[in-house]
Design a protein around this motif. Structure first.
Motif, PDB file in Angstrom:
ATOM      1  N   HIS A 105      -3.537  24.455   5.768  1.00 45.37           N
ATOM      2  CA  HIS A 105      -2.844  25.594   6.370  1.00 45.37           C
ATOM      3  C   HIS A 105      -2.788  25.395   7.873  1.00 45.37           C
ATOM      4  N   THR A 106      -1.575  25.317   8.403  1.00 45.51           N
ATOM      5  CA  THR A 106      -1.355  25.129   9.835  1.00 45.51           C
ATOM      6  C   THR A 106      -0.964  26.462  10.457  1.00 45.51           C
ATOM      7  N   LEU A 107      -1.712  26.881  11.458  1.00 46.90           N
ATOM      8  CA  LEU A 107      -1.506  28.196  12.058  1.00 46.90           C
ATOM      9  C   LEU A 107      -0.304  28.215  12.995  1.00 46.90           C
ATOM     10  N   SER A 108       0.456  29.312  12.935  1.00 52.49           N
ATOM     11  CA  SER A 108       1.573  29.489  13.866  1.00 52.49           C
ATOM     12  C   SER A 108       1.059  29.693  15.284  1.00 52.49           C
ATOM     13  N   GLU A 109      -0.001  30.489  15.401  1.00 55.36           N
ATOM     14  CA  GLU A 109      -0.670  30.701  16.684  1.00 55.36           C
ATOM     15  C   GLU A 109      -2.078  30.138  16.567  1.00 55.36           C
ATOM     16  N   HIS A 110      -2.417  29.220  17.447  1.00 53.05           N
ATOM     17  CA  HIS A 110      -3.705  28.534  17.350  1.00 53.05           C
ATOM     18  C   HIS A 110      -4.878  29.508  17.481  1.00 53.05           C
ATOM     19  N   PHE A 111      -5.907  29.207  16.756  1.00 55.63           N
ATOM     20  CA  PHE A 111      -7.139  29.986  16.742  1.00 55.63           C
ATOM     21  C   PHE A 111      -7.985  29.515  17.924  1.00 55.63           C
ATOM     22  N   LEU A 112      -8.231  30.398  18.895  1.00 59.48           N
ATOM     23  CA  LEU A 112      -8.933  30.021  20.128  1.00 59.48           C
ATOM     24  C   LEU A 112     -10.295  30.699  20.209  1.00 59.48           C
ATOM     25  N   VAL A 113     -11.326  29.923  20.593  1.00 63.51           N
ATOM     26  CA  VAL A 113     -12.674  30.447  20.805  1.00 63.51           C
ATOM     27  C   VAL A 113     -13.215  29.826  22.089  1.00 63.51           C
ATOM     28  N   LYS A 114     -13.708  30.642  23.000  1.00 68.65           N
ATOM     29  CA  LYS A 114     -14.188  30.129  24.287  1.00 68.65           C
ATOM     30  C   LYS A 114     -15.602  29.570  24.217  1.00 68.65           C
ATOM     31  N   ASP A 115     -16.472  30.200  23.468  1.00 68.44           N
ATOM     32  CA  ASP A 115     -17.889  29.834  23.442  1.00 68.44           C
ATOM     33  C   ASP A 115     -18.205  29.061  22.171  1.00 68.44           C
ATOM     34  N   LYS A 116     -18.734  27.836  22.315  1.00 73.47           N
ATOM     35  CA  LYS A 116     -19.075  27.025  21.143  1.00 73.47           C
ATOM     36  C   LYS A 116     -20.042  27.750  20.215  1.00 73.47           C
ATOM     37  N   GLU A 117     -20.948  28.527  20.787  1.00 77.88           N
ATOM     38  CA  GLU A 117     -21.947  29.237  19.990  1.00 77.88           C
ATOM     39  C   GLU A 117     -21.319  30.300  19.095  1.00 77.88           C
ATOM     40  N   GLN A 118     -20.081  30.686  19.386  1.00 80.61           N
ATOM     41  CA  GLN A 118     -19.401  31.723  18.611  1.00 80.61           C
ATOM     42  C   GLN A 118     -18.421  31.154  17.579  1.00 80.61           C
ATOM     43  N   LEU A 119     -18.318  29.828  17.519  1.00 78.88           N
ATOM     44  CA  LEU A 119     -17.340  29.212  16.625  1.00 78.88           C
ATOM     45  C   LEU A 119     -17.569  29.589  15.160  1.00 78.88           C
ATOM     46  N   ALA A 120     -18.813  29.479  14.709  1.00 77.57           N
ATOM     47  CA  ALA A 120     -19.114  29.758  13.305  1.00 77.57           C
ATOM     48  C   ALA A 120     -18.836  31.219  12.960  1.00 77.57           C
ATOM     49  N   LYS A 121     -19.264  32.126  13.825  1.00 73.91           N
ATOM     50  CA  LYS A 121     -19.072  33.550  13.567  1.00 73.91           C
ATOM     51  C   LYS A 121     -17.595  33.909  13.558  1.00 73.91           C
ATOM     52  N   ALA A 122     -16.844  33.390  14.539  1.00 72.09           N
ATOM     53  CA  ALA A 122     -15.418  33.682  14.624  1.00 72.09           C
ATOM     54  C   ALA A 122     -14.660  33.110  13.423  1.00 72.09           C
ATOM     55  N   SER A 123     -15.019  31.909  13.031  1.00 71.21           N
ATOM     56  CA  SER A 123     -14.353  31.277  11.894  1.00 71.21           C
ATOM     57  C   SER A 123     -14.634  32.041  10.604  1.00 71.21           C
ATOM     58  N   GLN A 124     -15.881  32.463  10.436  1.00 71.28           N
ATOM     59  CA  GLN A 124     -16.241  33.207   9.227  1.00 71.28           C
ATOM     60  C   GLN A 124     -15.500  34.525   9.152  1.00 71.28           C
ATOM     61  N   THR A 125     -15.378  35.211  10.286  1.00 73.23           N
ATOM     62  CA  THR A 125     -14.615  36.464  10.313  1.00 73.23           C
ATOM     63  C   THR A 125     -13.182  36.228   9.866  1.00 73.23           C
ATOM     64  N   TYR A 126     -12.626  35.097  10.306  1.00 72.92           N
ATOM     65  CA  TYR A 126     -11.251  34.760   9.945  1.00 72.92           C
ATOM     66  C   TYR A 126     -11.131  34.461   8.457  1.00 72.92           C
ATOM     67  N   TRP A 127     -11.970  33.548   7.951  1.00 75.06           N
ATOM     68  CA  TRP A 127     -11.753  33.111   6.573  1.00 75.06           C
ATOM     69  C   TRP A 127     -12.098  34.181   5.542  1.00 75.06           C
ATOM     70  N   LYS A 128     -12.958  35.127   5.882  1.00 75.15           N
ATOM     71  CA  LYS A 128     -13.242  36.207   4.947  1.00 75.15           C
ATOM     72  C   LYS A 128     -12.010  37.078   4.710  1.00 75.15           C
TER      73      LYS A 128
END
Length: 284
Positions: A105-128
């Motif tokens: 799945h290729t996103l129309s608008e890229h998924f951006l995260v500033k803090d590496k420490e938040q990558l897992a949490k942000a990704s999980q919020t998205y995929w749920k």
């Protein structure tokens, strides 16, 4: 075809699989004396210390339980079609392609995260919320790759709390560092359906047993560091399109030269299966 005849066909098929698995199990137990027997009476912790092999915490001697699991690697287009109306809404933020058992799945608008420490949490919020059957996946830090400029987050399906570490059951988000933030442009997904125990629950060898087996087989070099140990299901067999998984101990080891290796120990037999190929059976 009569219902009784269908019942007998399924009965014979599952009987064949179970006989095959029993033969594998007995064979691995017979081989066990070669790979795990040690005449030394010194505790494994002391032997590791003597060789300057380090690890965090303590080595657990708790014996957990697990199964031989059967599952079907799903054609992702079929999974999509099962609930096409809802899935179309889930995936309307980009373009989806299907390649057999793999979805990209290729996103129309890229998924951006500033803090590496938040990558897992942000990704999980998205995929749920945005991934098909997203609630079936759990983030696995040990099976992810977190570098300075490239990050690959891996989530897997699980069975009774034990993750499935195999490419047939993964959700993977890849991030690249761009202009001070981490950018995800797409994700890939595979899915295993109909996870079913093939035999009754069985007792597993412990974490400490697995480390002992690796040590006495010279898989842990002097001055190495045991980075992490993880129990997970791994694919060992494919029977007429059905995947068979067993619990295994995955052990990450950093050598003195800073190179890293991952060893795999079958948790049923305590046998090293790091380089074992997946057996395929068309007839039984």
């Amino acid at each position: 075809m009569g219902f009784k005849r269908i019942e007998w066909i399924f009965f014979i098929a599952f009987l064949g699989v179970n006989i095959f698995l029993i033969n594998i199990y007995i064979g691995s137990r017979n081989d066990q004396s070669i790979i795990t027997t040690s005449s030394q009476k010194i505790a494994i912790e002391q032997r590791l210390e003597n060789d300057d092999i380090t690890y965090d915490g303590t080595l657990s001697s708790v014996s957990e339980t697990g199964y031989y699991l059967s599952g079907t690697a799903t054609t992702m287009q079929s999974l999509y079609n099962e609930n096409a109306t809802d899935n179309k809404k889930l995936l309307n933020d980009g373009t989806t392609t299907f390649d057999g058992t793999k979805l990209t799945h290729t996103l129309s608008e890229h998924f951006l995260v500033k803090d590496k420490e938040q990558l897992a949490k942000a990704s999980q919020t998205y995929w749920k919320k945005r991934v098909m059957n997203g609630s079936d996946y759990t983030y696995q830090v040990h099976f992810s790759t977190i570098g300075e400029n490239q990050v690959e987050l891996t989530a897997t399906q699980s069975y009774e709390g034990i993750p499935i570490n195999d490419s047939s059951s993964q959700l993977v988000f890849s991030f690249a560092s761009e202009n001070g933030q981490y950018v995800n442009k797409n994700y890939t997904q595979t899915y295993v359906a109909n996870l079913t125990p093939l035999r009754e629950k069985m007792t597993l060898y412990s974490e400490k047993d697995a480390i002992n087996t690796l040590y006495i087989n010279n898989r842990i070099a002097k001055k190495a560091t045991i980075e992490w140990i993880q129990l997970a299901y791994t694919l060992i067999l494919n029977v007429r399109g059905q995947n068979v998984y067993v619990p295994a101990w995955f052990v990450s080891i950093e050598k003195a030269d800073k190179s890293t290796q991952t060893e795999i120990v079958n948790a049923f037999s305590n046998r090293i299966i790091t380089n074992a190929s997946v057996r395929k059976v068309e007839n039984y």
